[in-house]
Design a protein around this motif. Structure first.
Motif, mmCIF file in Angstrom:
data_model
loop_
_atom_site.group_PDB
_atom_site.id
_atom_site.type_symbol
_atom_site.label_atom_id
_atom_site.label_comp_id
_atom_site.label_asym_id
_atom_site.label_seq_id
_atom_site.Cartn_x
_atom_site.Cartn_y
_atom_site.Cartn_z
ATOM 1 N N UNK A 34 -0.083 2.434 8.810
ATOM 2 C CA UNK A 34 -0.115 3.885 8.609
ATOM 3 C C UNK A 34 1.253 4.408 8.192
ATOM 4 N N UNK A 35 2.304 3.951 8.842
ATOM 5 C CA UNK A 35 3.655 4.380 8.487
ATOM 6 C C UNK A 35 3.991 3.936 7.070
ATOM 7 N N UNK A 36 3.600 2.734 6.722
ATOM 8 C CA UNK A 36 3.866 2.236 5.377
ATOM 9 C C UNK A 36 3.150 3.070 4.332
ATOM 10 N N UNK A 37 1.902 3.402 4.584
ATOM 11 C CA UNK A 37 1.120 4.171 3.615
ATOM 12 C C UNK A 37 1.603 5.611 3.514
ATOM 13 N N UNK A 38 2.054 6.198 4.620
ATOM 14 C CA UNK A 38 2.403 7.614 4.619
ATOM 15 C C UNK A 38 3.872 7.893 4.305
ATOM 16 N N UNK A 39 4.763 7.044 4.736
ATOM 17 C CA UNK A 39 6.183 7.359 4.630
ATOM 18 C C UNK A 39 6.946 6.537 3.601
ATOM 19 N N UNK A 42 5.792 6.084 -2.340
ATOM 20 C CA UNK A 42 5.789 7.421 -2.950
ATOM 21 C C UNK A 42 4.373 7.875 -3.267
ATOM 22 N N UNK A 43 4.193 9.177 -3.376
ATOM 23 C CA UNK A 43 2.886 9.726 -3.713
ATOM 24 C C UNK A 43 2.518 9.370 -5.143
ATOM 25 N N UNK A 44 1.226 9.161 -5.422
ATOM 26 C CA UNK A 44 0.824 8.738 -6.764
ATOM 27 C C UNK A 44 0.680 9.911 -7.745
ATOM 28 N N UNK A 45 1.589 10.849 -7.720
ATOM 29 C CA UNK A 45 1.569 12.001 -8.614
ATOM 30 C C UNK A 45 2.917 12.103 -9.326
ATOM 31 N N UNK A 46 2.912 12.663 -10.533
ATOM 32 C CA UNK A 46 4.212 12.925 -11.149
ATOM 33 C C UNK A 46 4.908 14.073 -10.404
ATOM 34 N N UNK A 47 6.182 13.950 -10.193
ATOM 35 C CA UNK A 47 6.988 14.942 -9.460
ATOM 36 C C UNK A 47 6.385 15.283 -8.092
ATOM 37 N N UNK A 48 6.259 14.322 -7.181
ATOM 38 C CA UNK A 48 5.634 14.606 -5.881
ATOM 39 C C UNK A 48 6.424 15.590 -5.022
ATOM 40 N N UNK A 49 7.696 15.784 -5.332
ATOM 41 C CA UNK A 49 8.494 16.738 -4.551
ATOM 42 C C UNK A 49 8.161 18.181 -4.901
#
Length: 67
Positions: A34-39, A42-49
């Motif tokens: 869970x920690x690996x998947x969440x933290x 990176x999110x699979x979107x362009x510019x996740x920030x």
């Protein structure tokens, strides 16, 4: 060697030790996945920030609604 002889003499204790070890190992693996998947990934979107969630409070019931 003493530990092996002790575990061989008491099968109920041996079973509880193995079960405790298995539950601990399984829960540790679950938390690390869970920690690996969440933290760590990176999110699979362009510019996740730049992702934003806007929420509004419902005046009738105090429930949150998302847009």
């Amino acid at each position: 060697m003493f530990a092996v002889r002790t575990l061989r003499r008491n099968p109920a204790f041996t079973t509880s030790c193995i079960a405790t070890f298995a539950v601990g190992l399984g829960s540790m693996i679950t938390v690390l996945c869970a920690v690996s998947a969440l933290l760590w990934k990176p999110l699979p979107y362009p510019n996740p920030d730049r992702l934003v969630v806007i929420k509004e409070m419902d005046p009738r019931g105090g429930l949150w609604t998302s847009f």
